[in-house]
Design a protein around this motif. Structure first.
Motif, PDB file in Angstrom:
ATOM      1  N   GLY A 208       0.794  -1.224   0.000  1.00  0.00           N
ATOM      2  CA  GLY A 208       0.000   0.000   0.000  1.00  0.00           C
ATOM      3  C   GLY A 208       0.823   1.269   0.000  1.00  0.00           C
ATOM      4  N   GLY A 209       2.106   1.163  -0.229  1.00  0.00           N
ATOM      5  CA  GLY A 209       2.968   2.347  -0.179  1.00  0.00           C
ATOM      6  C   GLY A 209       4.216   2.032   0.622  1.00  0.00           C
ATOM      7  N   ILE A 210       4.592   2.948   1.495  1.00  0.00           N
ATOM      8  CA  ILE A 210       5.797   2.752   2.300  1.00  0.00           C
ATOM      9  C   ILE A 210       5.556   1.686   3.354  1.00  0.00           C
ATOM     10  CG2 ILE A 210       7.341   3.863   3.965  1.00  0.00           C
ATOM     11  CD1 ILE A 210       6.910   6.436   2.390  1.00  0.00           C
ATOM     12  N   ALA A 211       6.542   0.811   3.548  1.00  0.00           N
ATOM     13  CA  ALA A 211       6.474  -0.223   4.584  1.00  0.00           C
ATOM     14  C   ALA A 211       7.066   0.368   5.864  1.00  0.00           C
ATOM     15  CB  ALA A 211       7.239  -1.464   4.143  1.00  0.00           C
TER      16      ALA A 211
ATOM     17  N   ILE B  53       8.565   0.963  13.324  1.00  0.00           N
ATOM     18  CA  ILE B  53       8.662   1.882  14.461  1.00  0.00           C
ATOM     19  C   ILE B  53       9.888   2.780  14.315  1.00  0.00           C
ATOM     20  CG2 ILE B  53       9.883   0.250  15.976  1.00  0.00           C
ATOM     21  CD1 ILE B  53       7.193   2.679  17.172  1.00  0.00           C
ATOM     22  N   GLU B  54      10.975   2.223  13.790  1.00  0.00           N
ATOM     23  CA  GLU B  54      12.204   3.002  13.627  1.00  0.00           C
ATOM     24  C   GLU B  54      12.033   4.091  12.572  1.00  0.00           C
ATOM     25  OE1 GLU B  54      12.147  -0.403  13.525  1.00  0.00           O
ATOM     26  OE2 GLU B  54      13.031  -0.801  15.495  1.00  0.00           O
ATOM     27  N   SER B  55      11.446   3.732  11.423  1.00  0.00           N
ATOM     28  CA  SER B  55      11.278   4.735  10.366  1.00  0.00           C
ATOM     29  C   SER B  55      10.271   5.812  10.775  1.00  0.00           C
ATOM     30  CB  SER B  55      10.878   4.084   9.041  1.00  0.00           C
ATOM     31  OG  SER B  55       9.663   3.391   9.153  1.00  0.00           O
ATOM     32  N   PHE B  56       9.224   5.414  11.495  1.00  0.00           N
ATOM     33  CA  PHE B  56       8.251   6.407  11.962  1.00  0.00           C
ATOM     34  C   PHE B  56       8.891   7.341  12.988  1.00  0.00           C
ATOM     35  CE2 PHE B  56       4.684   7.648  14.834  1.00  0.00           C
ATOM     36  CZ  PHE B  56       4.082   8.542  13.963  1.00  0.00           C
TER      37      PHE B  56
ATOM     38  N   TRP C 130       5.337  -1.503  16.484  1.00  0.00           N
ATOM     39  CA  TRP C 130       4.586  -1.092  15.301  1.00  0.00           C
ATOM     40  C   TRP C 130       3.505  -2.128  15.027  1.00  0.00           C
ATOM     41  CZ3 TRP C 130       4.360   3.248  12.561  1.00  0.00           C
ATOM     42  CH2 TRP C 130       3.666   3.216  11.365  1.00  0.00           C
ATOM     43  N   VAL C 131       2.261  -1.691  14.935  1.00  0.00           N
ATOM     44  CA  VAL C 131       1.151  -2.582  14.601  1.00  0.00           C
ATOM     45  C   VAL C 131       0.680  -2.271  13.183  1.00  0.00           C
ATOM     46  CG1 VAL C 131      -1.179  -3.314  15.204  1.00  0.00           C
ATOM     47  CG2 VAL C 131       0.465  -2.787  17.011  1.00  0.00           C
ATOM     48  N   SER C 132       0.310  -1.029  12.961  1.00  0.00           N
ATOM     49  CA  SER C 132      -0.102  -0.605  11.620  1.00  0.00           C
ATOM     50  C   SER C 132      -0.080   0.909  11.549  1.00  0.00           C
ATOM     51  CB  SER C 132      -1.496  -1.131  11.276  1.00  0.00           C
ATOM     52  OG  SER C 132      -2.494  -0.319  11.853  1.00  0.00           O
ATOM     53  N   TYR C 133      -0.228   1.377  10.345  1.00  0.00           N
ATOM     54  CA  TYR C 133      -0.262   2.799  10.039  1.00  0.00           C
ATOM     55  C   TYR C 133      -1.476   3.479  10.682  1.00  0.00           C
ATOM     56  CZ  TYR C 133       0.582   6.636   6.675  1.00  0.00           C
ATOM     57  OH  TYR C 133       0.881   7.823   6.065  1.00  0.00           O
ATOM     58  N   MET C 134      -2.502   2.690  10.981  1.00  0.00           N
ATOM     59  CA  MET C 134      -3.743   3.234  11.541  1.00  0.00           C
ATOM     60  C   MET C 134      -3.897   2.969  13.042  1.00  0.00           C
ATOM     61  SD  MET C 134      -4.896   4.675   8.903  1.00  0.00           S
ATOM     62  CE  MET C 134      -6.549   5.150   9.318  1.00  0.00           C
ATOM     63  N   GLN C 135      -2.924   2.311  13.656  1.00  0.00           N
ATOM     64  CA  GLN C 135      -2.989   1.994  15.085  1.00  0.00           C
ATOM     65  C   GLN C 135      -2.407   3.156  15.891  1.00  0.00           C
ATOM     66  OE1 GLN C 135      -4.293  -0.793  16.518  1.00  0.00           O
ATOM     67  NE2 GLN C 135      -3.903   0.097  18.512  1.00  0.00           N
ATOM     68  N   PRO C 136      -3.173   3.749  16.806  1.00  0.00           N
ATOM     69  CA  PRO C 136      -2.662   4.881  17.585  1.00  0.00           C
ATOM     70  C   PRO C 136      -1.390   4.529  18.364  1.00  0.00           C
ATOM     71  CG  PRO C 136      -5.017   4.656  17.890  1.00  0.00           C
ATOM     72  CD  PRO C 136      -4.553   3.427  17.154  1.00  0.00           C
ATOM     73  N   MET C 137      -0.512   5.512  18.458  1.00  0.00           N
ATOM     74  CA  MET C 137       0.744   5.365  19.188  1.00  0.00           C
ATOM     75  C   MET C 137       0.911   6.575  20.096  1.00  0.00           C
ATOM     76  SD  MET C 137       3.367   3.949  16.339  1.00  0.00           S
ATOM     77  CE  MET C 137       4.400   3.239  17.604  1.00  0.00           C
ATOM     78  N   TRP C 138       1.703   6.411  21.144  1.00  0.00           N
ATOM     79  CA  TRP C 138       1.995   7.511  22.055  1.00  0.00           C
ATOM     80  C   TRP C 138       3.186   8.304  21.546  1.00  0.00           C
ATOM     81  CZ3 TRP C 138      -1.326   9.036  25.527  1.00  0.00           C
ATOM     82  CH2 TRP C 138      -2.221   8.119  26.077  1.00  0.00           C
ATOM     83  N   LEU C 139       2.994   9.609  21.388  1.00  0.00           N
ATOM     84  CA  LEU C 139       4.072  10.535  21.071  1.00  0.00           C
ATOM     85  C   LEU C 139       4.239  11.472  22.255  1.00  0.00           C
ATOM     86  CD1 LEU C 139       3.519   9.424  18.221  1.00  0.00           C
ATOM     87  CD2 LEU C 139       3.929  11.712  17.365  1.00  0.00           C
ATOM     88  N   VAL C 140       5.381  12.131  22.314  1.00  0.00           N
ATOM     89  CA  VAL C 140       5.626  13.069  23.407  1.00  0.00           C
ATOM     90  C   VAL C 140       5.895  14.447  22.816  1.00  0.00           C
ATOM     91  CG1 VAL C 140       7.028  13.615  25.425  1.00  0.00           C
ATOM     92  CG2 VAL C 140       6.574  11.222  24.844  1.00  0.00           C
ATOM     93  N   CYS C 141       5.031  15.392  23.164  1.00  0.00           N
ATOM     94  CA  CYS C 141       5.186  16.793  22.769  1.00  0.00           C
ATOM     95  C   CYS C 141       6.115  17.436  23.793  1.00  0.00           C
ATOM     96  CB  CYS C 141       3.823  17.476  22.789  1.00  0.00           C
ATOM     97  SG  CYS C 141       3.891  19.275  22.683  1.00  0.00           S
ATOM     98  N   PRO C 142       7.115  18.194  23.366  1.00  0.00           N
ATOM     99  CA  PRO C 142       8.041  18.808  24.323  1.00  0.00           C
ATOM    100  C   PRO C 142       7.373  19.851  25.221  1.00  0.00           C
ATOM    101  CG  PRO C 142       8.487  19.618  22.100  1.00  0.00           C
ATOM    102  CD  PRO C 142       7.459  18.531  21.975  1.00  0.00           C
ATOM    103  N   VAL C 143       6.209  20.349  24.831  1.00  0.00           N
ATOM    104  CA  VAL C 143       5.507  21.363  25.622  1.00  0.00           C
ATOM    105  C   VAL C 143       4.408  20.757  26.488  1.00  0.00           C
ATOM    106  CG1 VAL C 143       4.111  23.473  25.496  1.00  0.00           C
ATOM    107  CG2 VAL C 143       5.996  23.118  23.884  1.00  0.00           C
ATOM    108  N   HIS C 144       3.579  19.890  25.894  1.00  0.00           N
ATOM    109  CA  HIS C 144       2.384  19.386  26.575  1.00  0.00           C
ATOM    110  C   HIS C 144       2.459  17.930  27.033  1.00  0.00           C
ATOM    111  CE1 HIS C 144       0.888  22.823  24.123  1.00  0.00           C
ATOM    112  NE2 HIS C 144       0.391  23.132  25.300  1.00  0.00           N
ATOM    113  N   GLY C 145       3.540  17.243  26.725  1.00  0.00           N
ATOM    114  CA  GLY C 145       3.664  15.857  27.180  1.00  0.00           C
ATOM    115  C   GLY C 145       3.079  14.860  26.200  1.00  0.00           C
ATOM    116  N   ARG C 146       2.782  13.685  26.709  1.00  0.00           N
ATOM    117  CA  ARG C 146       2.377  12.576  25.845  1.00  0.00           C
ATOM    118  C   ARG C 146       0.941  12.714  25.349  1.00  0.00           C
ATOM    119  NH1 ARG C 146       0.493   7.639  29.157  1.00  0.00           N
ATOM    120  NH2 ARG C 146       1.488   6.395  27.542  1.00  0.00           N
ATOM    121  N   TYR C 147       0.742  12.213  24.143  1.00  0.00           N
ATOM    122  CA  TYR C 147      -0.589  12.180  23.543  1.00  0.00           C
ATOM    123  C   TYR C 147      -0.611  11.046  22.519  1.00  0.00           C
ATOM    124  CZ  TYR C 147       1.218  14.517  19.326  1.00  0.00           C
ATOM    125  OH  TYR C 147       1.913  14.831  18.190  1.00  0.00           O
TER     126      TYR C 147
END
Length: 145
Positions: free
Chosen positions: A19-22, A25-28, A47-64
């Motif tokens: 479906g495009g780029i494979a 977790i490392e590439s993302f 890594w589960v899928s392109y549509m599976q939510p993941m936790w990111l960390v914003c340097p200002v507001h924290g994780r989301y």
């Protein structure tokens, strides 16, 4: 939306899938750093899928939580939803209300699911009560010996 040239160059080196780029977790994680300096993918995730939510960390507001798909499509340097809301406030200084957090959504969804489930169970048990001694069991469960 325009991505920066560094990200575009990096993306062109990634392996392609059906479906495009494979993505991995490392590439993302690398893409996140290129698109939103200071942001990171929280450690310990798989890594589960392109549509599976993941936790990111914003340097200002924290994780989301965000799907890689949404992050890559919407990231234009505006950051997380709270950063975006602050950048899009009107001239009077009023900040638009950000969307509900993941915790608020999960709390609401679990409450809704539990309420619906309880109503269905009550209806089923009432039907069974007409056919057997389920009423006695229910009374004991509710502490009405």
């Amino acid at each position: 939306m325009k991505h920066n040239q560094e990200f575009i160059d990096y993306k062109s080196t990634l392996p392609k899938g059906r479906g495009g780029i494979a993505w991995t977790i490392e590439s993302f994680s690398t893409a996140v750093k290129l698109l939103a300096p200071g942001f990171v993918v929280e450690d310990g995730q798989e890594w589960v899928s392109y549509m599976q939510p993941m936790w990111l960390v914003c340097p200002v507001h924290g994780r989301y939580k965000v799907t890689p798909n949404d992050f890559l499509k919407q990231c234009n340097g505006s950051g997380c939803a709270k950063c975006h809301a602050q950048k899009n406030s009107d001239s009077a200084g009023i900040v638009r209300k950000p969307r509900a957090s993941e915790a608020e959504k999960e709390k609401h969804e679990s409450f809704t699911l539990n309420s619906v489930t309880m109503l269905r169970l009550q209806g089923l048990l009432a039907e069974l009560d007409q056919q057997s001694n389920v009423g006695v069991i229910l009374s004991k469960l509710n502490g009405k010996d």
